[in-house]
Scaffold this active site. Sequence first.
Site, PDB file in Angstrom:
ATOM      1  CB  ILE A  28      -0.605 -17.085  -2.817  1.00  0.00           C
ATOM      2  CG1 ILE A  28      -0.270 -18.137  -1.756  1.00  0.00           C
ATOM      3  CG2 ILE A  28      -1.179 -17.724  -4.068  1.00  0.00           C
ATOM      4  CD1 ILE A  28      -1.462 -19.002  -1.356  1.00  0.00           C
ATOM      5  CG  ASP A  29      -0.387 -11.444  -1.556  1.00  0.00           C
ATOM      6  OD1 ASP A  29       0.625 -11.379  -2.274  1.00  0.00           O
ATOM      7  OD2 ASP A  29      -1.420 -10.792  -1.745  1.00  0.00           O
ATOM      8  CE  LYS A  30       2.791 -12.601   7.762  1.00  0.00           C
ATOM      9  NZ  LYS A  30       3.371 -11.486   8.556  1.00  0.00           N
ATOM     10  NE  ARG A  61      -4.074  -7.816  -0.972  1.00  0.00           N
ATOM     11  CZ  ARG A  61      -2.952  -7.760  -0.273  1.00  0.00           C
ATOM     12  NH1 ARG A  61      -1.916  -8.553  -0.583  1.00  0.00           N
ATOM     13  NH2 ARG A  61      -2.834  -6.895   0.733  1.00  0.00           N
TER      14      ARG A  61
END
Length: 357
Positions: free
Chosen positions: A166-168, A268
């Site tokens: 998953i994203d930062k 997103r």
Amino acid sequence: MIEELPDDIAIDDDLDDVEPVGDEAQLYEHFRVVVDRGQEMMRVDKYLFDRLTNASRNRIQKSAEAGFVMANNKPVKSSYKVKPMDVITIMMDRPRYENEVIPEDIPLNIVYEDKHLMIVNKPAGLVVHPGHGNYHGTLVNAIAWHMKDNPDYDANDPHVGLVHRIDKDTSGLLVIAKTPDAKTNLGIQFFNKTTKRRYRALVWGIVEQDEGTIIGNIGRNPKDRMQMTVLPDDQGKHAVTHYRVLERLGYVTLVECILETGRTHQIRVHMKHIGHVLFNDERYGGHEILKGTHFSKYKQFVNNCFDTCPRQALHAMTLGFVHPATGEEMYFTSEMPDDMTQLIDKWRGYISNRDLE
């Protein structure tokens, strides 16, 4: 040539995006040494294990079985006894990393762990994997530290470790495989879309439909390489996101998103595609005041919200899969972190306090 990407594009969820790069086998030298004149005869696997950092003996033995360990340019088995002045090399079917994964003592929130896998609840702001300017202080470095006493776990071996990413700046649950068999099994589950992944997101605007499905191929935005976008059907990769409204809060909406596929920035991009950018998602414009009034009190309120949750309001809340060894159905839930909880509470307070307008 491999193009370098920003950290949250290059490492983002998920295994669906992994593709083979070709059929030709290619070997890369990872280690080379000339044995000392005074060296006593020793098995080559032990000899290499004593000299290689962050490499398990099991990994070295498998490399030897595959013909990747060589003495004087000839493949040897693990039982080969090194002799003085031998030239010993170990080759791998992957390039040597510019920066090998170094164990670092970083706290981990471990939700579950057994000898096959573990579940970690990642905080927002923690980069998942080293690379592209983030070679230290990542989740993978923390996992390497946690596993440093496990002789069979090699943090630099792609056959173990993270199963998805998953994203930062996204918080939430991730599964890590401790064995190659576990990673293969879990990887197949992600690829076949049989895992259960639910996210919570706060988005700009009032989502009118109580629930819906967004279908749209996702690929790199040709106008901005830092972004992904929805592309025509003959471009990008197929992506499906299901959503349902949990709570409407003035000029924002709390939604639950269920991933059917796992593409880079999928939630997103898909939510932006239907006109509802994630709150405070800087990359996609959510850090601007997109809905609401022009009154100064309202602007001050929203800016306070940005300060409260200084990242995209997205949390990987639940994760379900079949245990790769026992066949047991497993399901994990993570409560929303404080920054998102406080953010939602602020908007709840807003709708009961309209004097901001």
